[in-house]
Design an enzyme around this catalytic site. Sequence first.
Site, PDB file in Angstrom:
ATOM      1  N   ARG A  78       0.545  -1.199  -0.091  1.00 17.55           N
ATOM      2  CA  ARG A  78      -0.330   0.120   0.211  1.00 17.55           C
ATOM      3  C   ARG A  78       0.833   1.432   0.083  1.00 17.55           C
ATOM      4  NH1 ARG A  78      -2.352  -3.224   4.007  1.00 17.55           N
ATOM      5  NH2 ARG A  78      -0.887  -1.775   5.131  1.00 17.55           N
ATOM      6  N   ILE A  79       1.858   1.441   0.605  1.00 16.12           N
ATOM      7  CA  ILE A  79       2.819   2.212   0.876  1.00 16.12           C
ATOM      8  C   ILE A  79       3.671   2.624  -0.156  1.00 16.12           C
ATOM      9  CG2 ILE A  79       4.557   3.824   1.927  1.00 16.12           C
ATOM     10  CD1 ILE A  79       2.964   2.574   4.903  1.00 16.12           C
ATOM     11  N   ARG A 132       8.030  -9.861  -2.868  1.00 16.72           N
ATOM     12  CA  ARG A 132       7.695 -11.792  -3.434  1.00 16.72           C
ATOM     13  C   ARG A 132       7.402 -12.457  -4.574  1.00 16.72           C
ATOM     14  NH1 ARG A 132       5.187 -10.849   2.264  1.00 16.72           N
ATOM     15  NH2 ARG A 132       6.076 -11.286   3.803  1.00 16.72           N
ATOM     16  N   GLN A 133       6.481 -11.413  -5.188  1.00 25.46           N
ATOM     17  CA  GLN A 133       5.642 -11.786  -6.405  1.00 25.46           C
ATOM     18  C   GLN A 133       5.521 -10.516  -7.140  1.00 25.46           C
ATOM     19  OE1 GLN A 133       2.594 -14.042  -4.894  1.00 25.46           O
ATOM     20  NE2 GLN A 133       1.329 -12.204  -4.508  1.00 25.46           N
ATOM     21  N   ARG A 155      11.232  -0.172   8.793  1.00 20.56           N
ATOM     22  CA  ARG A 155      11.193  -0.008   9.623  1.00 20.56           C
ATOM     23  C   ARG A 155      12.757  -0.615  10.397  1.00 20.56           C
ATOM     24  NH1 ARG A 155       7.344   0.956  11.692  1.00 20.56           N
ATOM     25  NH2 ARG A 155       5.403  -0.296  12.178  1.00 20.56           N
ATOM     26  N   HIS A 176      10.989   9.392  13.353  1.00 11.61           N
ATOM     27  CA  HIS A 176      10.120   8.263  13.169  1.00 11.61           C
ATOM     28  C   HIS A 176       8.592   9.395  12.849  1.00 11.61           C
ATOM     29  CE1 HIS A 176       8.621   3.745  13.061  1.00 11.61           C
ATOM     30  NE2 HIS A 176       7.317   4.684  12.596  1.00 11.61           N
TER      31      HIS A 176
END
Length: 353
Positions: free
Chosen positions: A189-190, A211-212, A270, A318
């Site tokens: 989404r981001i 991943r895909q 993160r 952050h």
Amino acid sequence: CHGNHVHFPTQSSLYCVGGKHTAQCVSQYWQMLKVYVTRRIPQEGMKLLQKAGICNLSVWDSDEPVPRAELLKGVAGAHGLLCLLSDKIDAEVLDAAGPNLKVISTLSVGFDHLAIDEIKKRGIRVGYTPDVLTDATAELTVALLLTTCRRLPEGVEEVKNGGWSTWKPLWLCSYGLSGSTVGVIGLGRIGLAIARRLKPFGVKRLLYTGRQPKPQAQEVDGEYVPLDTLVRESDFVVVSCSLTPDTQGLCDKTFFSKMKKTSVFINTSRGAVVNQEDLFGALSSGQIAAAGLDVTTPEPLPTDHPLLSLKNCVVLPHIGSATYSTRGVMSELTANNLLAGLTGSEMPSELKL
């Protein structure tokens, strides 16, 4: 009620005699539902919890994190827990809460602070806040990228300290987005929202990995490539992936050694995705041009941390989701997740364990 059992979704029962005191009995029952809130949160969420009339609120009323000892004491006997990303909710906390705990609602999209395996084992439901912070985080990512690549903090400092003497052809020159190749690690989404905002700057190629392949990548003309290809060919590398065992420490010495010397590295996902010692080495040696971080390990980053000594590293505290409207909506969603968990209803945003 009318003299019969009143069954609540918490699988407890209430017995009334007669029925004329139904409302009073229900009120007394709900007052038993203790909710512990680990921080002062935006009023949008607190008002919902207060008006619901089904929970007895206990709040750590501070902008600073609740001390561990206070958390363990405060959560005792709680039916619901509203926490933040900075609160480590592990087996010790769950044990301190006891068997009444039915729902944990976190005011965050990330959930690596939660001991998911323990929570699942105990049958506790979890609410979180995806989607609502997507736009704010994407905007901040683009702002950080531009701030970093155009050396804005250095420019501001030169104005303040008298370093600005006259116009010079090569002074504070930097790298622009027009005609560049941008690589996004994690086109969720981001990541997709970031790509949408970068394309109008004249980006020539948008690479992504994960991943895909993602069908939605067509919207931004995204090219699905292996990680190595993305790292080697990108002028800007933007990290926007979740923290998992596969991504922890992903951006290390080997990773940075494959980047162009003129490339800029941005992380708003993160802190633990990055090996910060290796990043410092890459920045200080000129292996890469610059880096911008909105997340670090630990948080807050110590003021004497080596990264903060570098002119080509911009570190923010952050603040990806830090707009008034976004934090208000996050607070509302967190409260609604909690209330739904307490009443056994469908959560607006439940983490599927």
